[in-house]
Design a protein around this motif. Structure first.
Motif, PDB file in Angstrom:
ATOM      1  N   ALA A   1       1.256   1.937  17.755  1.00 16.82           N
ATOM      2  CA  ALA A   1       1.247   1.019  17.076  1.00 16.82           C
ATOM      3  C   ALA A   1       2.727   0.693  16.352  1.00 16.82           C
ATOM      4  O   ALA A   1       3.362   1.782  15.984  1.00 16.82           O
ATOM      5  N   CYS A   2       3.411  -0.517  16.227  1.00 14.01           N
ATOM      6  CA  CYS A   2       4.611  -0.833  15.682  1.00 14.01           C
ATOM      7  C   CYS A   2       4.154  -1.065  13.985  1.00 14.01           C
ATOM      8  O   CYS A   2       3.530  -2.017  13.869  1.00 14.01           O
ATOM      9  N   VAL A   3       5.112  -0.210  13.405  1.00 15.90           N
ATOM     10  CA  VAL A   3       4.717  -0.671  12.020  1.00 15.90           C
ATOM     11  C   VAL A   3       6.024  -1.172  11.174  1.00 15.90           C
ATOM     12  O   VAL A   3       7.046  -0.479  11.079  1.00 15.90           O
ATOM     13  N   ARG A   4       5.902  -2.335  10.940  1.00 18.75           N
ATOM     14  CA  ARG A   4       7.130  -3.047  10.179  1.00 18.75           C
ATOM     15  C   ARG A   4       7.523  -2.380   8.871  1.00 18.75           C
ATOM     16  O   ARG A   4       6.910  -1.693   7.989  1.00 18.75           O
ATOM     17  N   ASP A   5       8.710  -2.676   8.077  1.00 20.77           N
ATOM     18  CA  ASP A   5       8.836  -2.160   6.828  1.00 20.77           C
ATOM     19  C   ASP A   5       8.074  -2.612   5.751  1.00 20.77           C
ATOM     20  O   ASP A   5       7.302  -3.679   6.002  1.00 20.77           O
TER      21      ASP A   5
ATOM     22  N   THR B   1       2.694  -6.236  -4.079  1.00 16.05           N
ATOM     23  CA  THR B   1       2.629  -5.199  -4.797  1.00 16.05           C
ATOM     24  C   THR B   1       1.829  -4.003  -4.565  1.00 16.05           C
ATOM     25  O   THR B   1       2.107  -2.751  -4.892  1.00 16.05           O
ATOM     26  N   LEU B   2       0.945  -4.179  -3.517  1.00 14.66           N
ATOM     27  CA  LEU B   2       0.258  -3.136  -3.016  1.00 14.66           C
ATOM     28  C   LEU B   2       0.844  -2.674  -1.629  1.00 14.66           C
ATOM     29  O   LEU B   2       0.202  -1.964  -1.047  1.00 14.66           O
TER      30      LEU B   2
ATOM     31  N   LEU C   1       0.050   0.673   3.262  1.00 16.57           N
ATOM     32  CA  LEU C   1       0.795   1.605   4.279  1.00 16.57           C
ATOM     33  C   LEU C   1       0.007   2.839   4.463  1.00 16.57           C
ATOM     34  O   LEU C   1      -0.462   3.260   5.735  1.00 16.57           O
ATOM     35  N   VAL C   2      -0.241   3.592   3.448  1.00 18.65           N
ATOM     36  CA  VAL C   2      -0.857   5.023   3.578  1.00 18.65           C
ATOM     37  C   VAL C   2      -2.225   4.830   4.162  1.00 18.65           C
ATOM     38  O   VAL C   2      -2.608   5.537   5.135  1.00 18.65           O
TER      39      VAL C   2
ATOM     40  N   ASP D   1      -0.572  -6.403  10.751  1.00 19.71           N
ATOM     41  CA  ASP D   1      -0.307  -5.916   9.348  1.00 19.71           C
ATOM     42  C   ASP D   1      -0.614  -4.832   8.640  1.00 19.71           C
ATOM     43  O   ASP D   1      -1.823  -4.586   8.871  1.00 19.71           O
ATOM     44  N   ARG D   2      -0.457  -4.195   7.601  1.00 23.98           N
ATOM     45  CA  ARG D   2      -0.982  -3.007   6.946  1.00 23.98           C
ATOM     46  C   ARG D   2      -2.235  -3.466   6.226  1.00 23.98           C
ATOM     47  O   ARG D   2      -2.907  -2.863   5.595  1.00 23.98           O
TER      48      ARG D   2
END
Length: 502
Positions: free
Chosen positions: A164-168, A183-184, A189-190, A268-269
Motif C-alpha cells: 500500500a502507498c500511504v500519502r502524506d 483534524t483527525l 493514519l495509525v 485514503d486513511r
C-alpha cells in the motif's frame, strides 16, 4: 474469556499512561533511528534546446532504478505538462558516463484521460543492478549532452504480494477546523496502518515531505522498526496536497516494480476495503483474517481471468458516519443506502469514482481512481459491492447530504483485536491514545484558492490545454470549477466519464 483478556490488556496499557492524565506529550516513546528510510531530492534543472533557440526546462521530481522481472531500467519521473508531452520526448536519449549503453527514452503518461505525470524509462544493463549509485546522462537526437541526474538505489529488495502507498498527512487550511477528517489525520493514519497489517497487507511505502513534526515521526517509527513500512521522504514539499499525492503515487508505482504483485496506490486513511462475498471468493462462509494477501488473486479467478491479463481491480465505496474521537473509526456502523455518489455534484444517477489496486507489472502510470497507462491488452475488473467494497468514513461533501441510516456492523468484529494491537505496539491505552492523536493537527496547506491563483505554481500551459487534457484535480475551489465549466470540461466528463475503465 476473550473479553477478560482484552480488559486486562487495556488495563495494563492504562497503567502505563496514568502519569499523563492531562499532558499526553509523553505518549510517544523516543526510539532508535530507523533504517527503512529513503530521501528523495528534486533533480537539478536540465535545459533542452528544442529548435530555433526555444528551450524547455526538465526537472525530475524523482528517479527510481528498477531491476528484475518487471524490467531493467531507471524511471525518471516528471510532472505532467502538455507542452512537454507534445515535444517529441522520445527524441531524448540516455546513457551512463561512458555512453556505452546509449538508448532512446520510452515515454508514458500521455495517454487519454487525466494525466498527472510523465514517466521516462531509461533501459539499463541488468548486470549493473547491484550498483548503489547511478548517473544518467541525457542527450538530444544530435548527441549533445543536456545534463545528468544522479540517484541512489536503496529501496528494500524484499518481494511482497500486496503493498500500500500511504500519502502524506495534511490539513486543508481553507476549509477550517470544521472539516473533521482533516483534524483527525494522525488518528486515522495509525488506525489505518494497524487495520491493514492485521488483515495481511505485506508492506507500506509511506510518503513524507519537507519538515515533519514530532507526532508524525513518532507514529511512523514502530512500523519502520518492525520492517512493516519504508519511508520515502521528499525534501521538497509542494504546497498543494494533490501535487504531493501525484508525486507519491507515481513514485510508489516504480518503487514497487519488482517488489510487489498488487499495489493499493490511493486508498485514503478514511477508506477501508473489505470482502463482502467470502463464499464466492474463498469458498468459505467467513473472510480470512489475512485477506489482503490473497483477495486480489481470488477476484481474478472468480472473474475467470488470468493475473497477467489484468491491469487493475476497481471497487465502489459506501459513505459511513464518523464515530467519537476516542473510538476506532471502524466502530461506526451507520452507512448511506447507496454507494458513493459521483463527484462535483454531477448527479444524473452516475455512481462515484472508484478506488483500485493494480497489477504492478502491467501499470505504467496511474491516476487517483484508475490506471492511466498500462500494458496493451490488459483490462480492469470492476467488482460488484457483493464481492468487495470500501467503507468511507467522513463527513459529507457539500453536495452529498444523504442520511447515513443503514446499519452495517461488519467491521465491528475487528475492534477488540485492533485495540489490543495498538496497545501492544505503542504500549498505551488505545482510547486515550486515539483521543490524544485526534487533537494533534498537521501543518495546513496553502489554501486551494490561493494555490490556484498563484502564477508561480500554475503553469500557464495548463490553461491553454484545458479543453484537451482535463486536469481536473489541479484546480480547487469555485475559481477552479468555474474555469472547468467555461472550457466545457464538465460536458466532457458527462459524455464519456473520462473512459475510466478503457
Amino acid at each position: 474469556m476473550r473479553h477478560q483478556m482484552h480488559s486486562l490488556a487495556l488495563a495494563l496499557a492504562a497503567w502505563a499512561v496514568a502519569a499523563c492524565a492531562e499532558d499526553c506529550s509523553s505518549l510517544l516513546q523516543a526510539r532508535a533511528p530507523v533504517a527503512q528510510y529513503t530521501v528523495v531530492e528534486q533533480q537539478e534543472e536540465i535545459v533542452w534546446n528544442i529548435a530555433r533557440g526555444t528551450n524547455y526546462t526538465l526537472q525530475f521530481f524523482s528517479v527510481v532504478p528498477t531491476f528484475g522481472a518487471d524490467g531493467n531500467y531507471i524511471a525518471l519521473l516528471h510532472e505532467f505538462d502538455p507542452v512537454l508531452s507534445k515535444l517529441g520526448a522520445e527524441e531524448l536519449y540516455c546513457s551512463d558516463a561512458s555512453g556505452v549503453h546509449k538508448t532512446q527514452l520510452r515515454v508514458y503518461g500521455r495517454e487519454k484521460g487525466i494525466p498527472v505525470s510523465l514517466i521516462f524509462h531509461c533501459d539499463w544493463p541488468e548486470e549493473q543492478s547491484e550498483l548503489e549509485n547511478f548517473e544518467v546522462f541525457l542527450e538530444n537526437e544530435e548527441g549533445k549532452t543536456l545534463g545528468k541526474v544522479a540517484v541512489n538505489h536503496n529501496t528494500p529488495s524484499a518481494k511482497h504480494q500486496s503493498v500500500a502507498c500511504v500519502r502524506d498527512v495534511f490539513m486543508l487550511d481553507h476549509l477550517g477546523l470544521d472539516r473533521v477528517n482533516e483534524t483527525l489525520a494522525y488518528k486515522h493514519l495509525v488506525e489505518w496502518l494497524e487495520f491493514h497489517l492485521y488483515h495481511g497487507m505485506d508492506h507500506f511505502f509511506v510518503y513524507t515531505f519537507g519538515t515533519v513534526d514530532d507526532v508524525y515521526e513518532e507514529i511512523l517509527k514502530p512500523y519502520l522498526l518492525a520492517g512493516a513500512a519504508t519511508r520515502i521522504h521528499f525534501k521538497t514539499r509542494p504546497d498543494f496536497h494533490r501535487q504531493r499525492q501525484y508525486w507519491s503515487m507515481t513514485d510508489c508505482l516504480y518503487r514497487s516494480k519488482n517488489h510487489a504483485t498488487w499495489v493499493m496506490p490511493t486508498v485514503d486513511r478514511d477508506e477501508y476495503f473489505r470482502v463482502t462475498g467470502p463464499s464466492e471468493l474463498f469458498g468459505t462462509p467467513s473472510v480470512p483474517k489475512n485477506y489482503f494477501h490473497t483477495v486480489w488473486d481470488a477476484i481474478v479467478r472468480h472473474e475467470g481471468k488470468r493475473v497477467e491479463d489484468v491491469k487493475s481491480i476497481t471497487f465502489d465505496l459506501y459513505r459511513f458516519e464518523l464515530p467519537s474521537r476516542d473510538e476506532l473509526t471502524i466502530s461506526s456502523t451507520m452507512q448511506q443506502a447507496e454507494t458513493q455518489v459521483a463527484p462535483f455534484c454531477r448527479g444524473e444517477g452516475k455512481r462515484g469514482w472508484p478506488k483500485f489496486v493494480y497489477n504492478v507489472k502491467n501499470a505504467n502510470s496511474v491516476y487517483v481512481h484508475w490506471v492511466h497507462s498500462s500494458v496493451h491488452g490488459t483490462e480492469d475488473l470492476h467488482i460488484s459491492p457483493s464481492l468487495g467494497v470500501a467503507n468511507h468514513y467522513r463527513s459529507p461533501f457539500d453536495c452529498d447530504k444523504l442520511p447515513a441510516n443503514v446499519s452495517d456492523t461488519t467491521l465491528q468484529t475487528d475492534v477488540v483485536a485492533l485495540e489490543e494491537a495498538l496497545a501492544a505496539r505503542f504500549q498505551r491505552n488505545p482510547r486515550e491514545f486515539l483521543k490524544y492523536l485526534s487533537h494533534k493537527h498537521p501543518a495546513p496547506d496553502v489554501p486551494e484558492s490561493n494555490w490556484f491563483a498563484a502564477t508561480d505554481r500554475l503553469p500557464t500551459s495548463w490553461k491553454a490545454a484545458l479543453p484537451e487534457y482535463i486536469p481536473v484535480d489541479w484546480f480547487g475551489g469555485a475559481a477552479g470549477h468555474n474555469l472547468l465549466a467555461e472550457n466545457g470540461i464538465f460536458d466532457q466528463l458527462k459524455r464519456d466519464d473520462l473512459q475510466m475503465f478503457g
